[in-house]
Write an enzyme that holds these catalytic residues in place. Structure first.
Site, PDB file in Angstrom:
ATOM      1  N   ASP A   7       0.863  -1.179   0.000  1.00  0.00           N
ATOM      2  CA  ASP A   7       0.000   0.000   0.000  1.00  0.00           C
ATOM      3  C   ASP A   7       0.901   1.232   0.000  1.00  0.00           C
ATOM      4  O   ASP A   7       2.130   1.134  -0.139  1.00  0.00           O
ATOM      5  CB  ASP A   7      -1.025  -0.028   1.143  1.00  0.00           C
ATOM      6  CG  ASP A   7      -0.397   0.214   2.516  1.00  0.00           C
ATOM      7  OD1 ASP A   7       0.842   0.351   2.613  1.00  0.00           O
ATOM      8  OD2 ASP A   7      -1.161   0.263   3.505  1.00  0.00           O
ATOM      9  N   CYS A  64       2.811  -3.567   3.991  1.00  0.00           N
ATOM     10  CA  CYS A  64       2.042  -2.365   4.310  1.00  0.00           C
ATOM     11  C   CYS A  64       2.754  -1.680   5.470  1.00  0.00           C
ATOM     12  O   CYS A  64       3.933  -1.928   5.702  1.00  0.00           O
ATOM     13  CB  CYS A  64       0.574  -2.674   4.594  1.00  0.00           C
ATOM     14  SG  CYS A  64       0.263  -3.752   6.014  1.00  0.00           S
ATOM     15  N   THR A  66       2.344  -1.819   8.874  1.00  0.00           N
ATOM     16  CA  THR A  66       2.716  -2.787   9.917  1.00  0.00           C
ATOM     17  C   THR A  66       2.894  -4.202   9.388  1.00  0.00           C
ATOM     18  O   THR A  66       3.452  -5.051  10.087  1.00  0.00           O
ATOM     19  CB  THR A  66       1.607  -2.858  10.986  1.00  0.00           C
ATOM     20  OG1 THR A  66       0.389  -3.266  10.339  1.00  0.00           O
ATOM     21  CG2 THR A  66       1.408  -1.517  11.680  1.00  0.00           C
ATOM     22  N   HIS A  97       8.742 -24.819   8.683  1.00  0.00           N
ATOM     23  CA  HIS A  97       7.713 -25.511   9.473  1.00  0.00           C
ATOM     24  C   HIS A  97       6.287 -25.237   9.007  1.00  0.00           C
ATOM     25  O   HIS A  97       5.429 -26.107   9.151  1.00  0.00           O
ATOM     26  CB  HIS A  97       7.837 -25.105  10.950  1.00  0.00           C
ATOM     27  CG  HIS A  97       9.042 -25.697  11.614  1.00  0.00           C
ATOM     28  ND1 HIS A  97       9.255 -25.647  12.968  1.00  0.00           N
ATOM     29  CD2 HIS A  97      10.122 -26.369  11.103  1.00  0.00           C
ATOM     30  CE1 HIS A  97      10.397 -26.246  13.277  1.00  0.00           C
ATOM     31  NE2 HIS A  97      10.943 -26.682  12.150  1.00  0.00           N
ATOM     32  N   ASN A  98       6.018 -24.044   8.506  1.00  0.00           N
ATOM     33  CA  ASN A  98       4.633 -23.695   8.126  1.00  0.00           C
ATOM     34  C   ASN A  98       4.402 -23.738   6.615  1.00  0.00           C
ATOM     35  O   ASN A  98       3.281 -23.539   6.172  1.00  0.00           O
ATOM     36  CB  ASN A  98       4.262 -22.284   8.605  1.00  0.00           C
ATOM     37  CG  ASN A  98       4.620 -21.994  10.049  1.00  0.00           C
ATOM     38  OD1 ASN A  98       5.276 -20.995  10.350  1.00  0.00           O
ATOM     39  ND2 ASN A  98       4.207 -22.872  10.951  1.00  0.00           N
ATOM     40  N   HIS A 132       5.698 -31.753  10.091  1.00  0.00           N
ATOM     41  CA  HIS A 132       5.088 -30.438   9.856  1.00  0.00           C
ATOM     42  C   HIS A 132       3.967 -30.516   8.822  1.00  0.00           C
ATOM     43  O   HIS A 132       3.049 -29.703   8.842  1.00  0.00           O
ATOM     44  CB  HIS A 132       6.152 -29.430   9.423  1.00  0.00           C
ATOM     45  CG  HIS A 132       7.255 -29.312  10.421  1.00  0.00           C
ATOM     46  ND1 HIS A 132       7.044 -28.817  11.690  1.00  0.00           N
ATOM     47  CD2 HIS A 132       8.555 -29.674  10.361  1.00  0.00           C
ATOM     48  CE1 HIS A 132       8.181 -28.864  12.361  1.00  0.00           C
ATOM     49  NE2 HIS A 132       9.107 -29.378  11.591  1.00  0.00           N
TER      50      HIS A 132
HETATM   51  C1  RB5 Z   1      -1.968   2.646   6.420  1.00  0.00           C
HETATM   52  O1  RB5 Z   1      -1.998   3.824   7.129  1.00  0.00           O
HETATM   53  C2  RB5 Z   1      -1.837   1.461   7.369  1.00  0.00           C
HETATM   54  O2  RB5 Z   1      -3.015   1.306   8.102  1.00  0.00           O
HETATM   55  C3  RB5 Z   1      -1.497   0.202   6.604  1.00  0.00           C
HETATM   56  O3  RB5 Z   1      -0.328   0.396   5.881  1.00  0.00           O
HETATM   57  C4  RB5 Z   1      -1.249  -1.043   7.427  1.00  0.00           C
HETATM   58  O4  RB5 Z   1      -0.331  -0.804   8.448  1.00  0.00           O
HETATM   59  C5  RB5 Z   1      -2.447  -1.753   7.913  1.00  0.00           C
HETATM   60  O5  RB5 Z   1      -2.368  -2.785   8.582  1.00  0.00           O
END
Ligand code: RB5
Length: 149
Positions: A7, A64, A66, A97-98, A132
């Protein structure tokens, strides 16, 4: 073929990861986003995850802010085992393993060098199979609505 998507929070890191894929001679398809405009990560994560689930792509990388949102989206797609990693040990173990077929990372959580280590470990580590595989089969059974003992 590696699917990749991000994103607006992860455009720069996606470019760094794409460079790594190119340096390794790996084919990839970039499912967006392509601009810094604020966007909805589920759209792009789903495009990449569906390409992996359909077999069009072998594996996929999602980034993204996080990594959490992208991993949640990917894991809603049947057949996807997406691992959110912030360290290379986890990246190695989730392959071994996964048998994860998608990797998620957070561009606001880790730096570019750690991300490159994670991607390299994840790309290079084979699934160990054996005991596994039985656990992967349980995840698939759960996905198919079965009850686990
Ligand atoms: C965008 O601001 C943020 O919410 C997105 O990049 C992500 O971290 C969502 O999980």
């Amino acid at each position: 073929m590696i699917a990749i998507a991000c994103d607006h929070a992860a455009l720069e890191l996606k470019a760094d990861v794409i460079k790594l894929l190119e340096d390794r001679g790996l084919a990839y398809e970039d499912f967006g986003t392509y601009t810094a405009d604020s966007c909805h990560y589920p759209i792009f994560g789903a495009r990449a995850a569906q390409a992996v689930a359909s077999g069009k792509c072998d594996r996929g990388i999602l980034i993204c802010g996080t990594g959490i949102g992208m991993s949640l989206v990917a894991n809603k797609v049947k057949g996807i085992r997406c691992a959110l990693c912030s360290d290379s040990y986890s990246a190695r173990m989730t392959r071994a393993h996964n048998d994860s077929n998608m990797l998620a990372m957070g561009a606001r959580v880790i730096g570019v060098e750690v991300a490159k280590e994670i991607v390299a470990a994840w790309l290079d580590t084979p699934f160990e199979g054996g005991r596994h595989q039985a656990r992967i089969d349980m995840i698939t059974a759960l996905e198919n609505g079965e009850t686990l003992e």
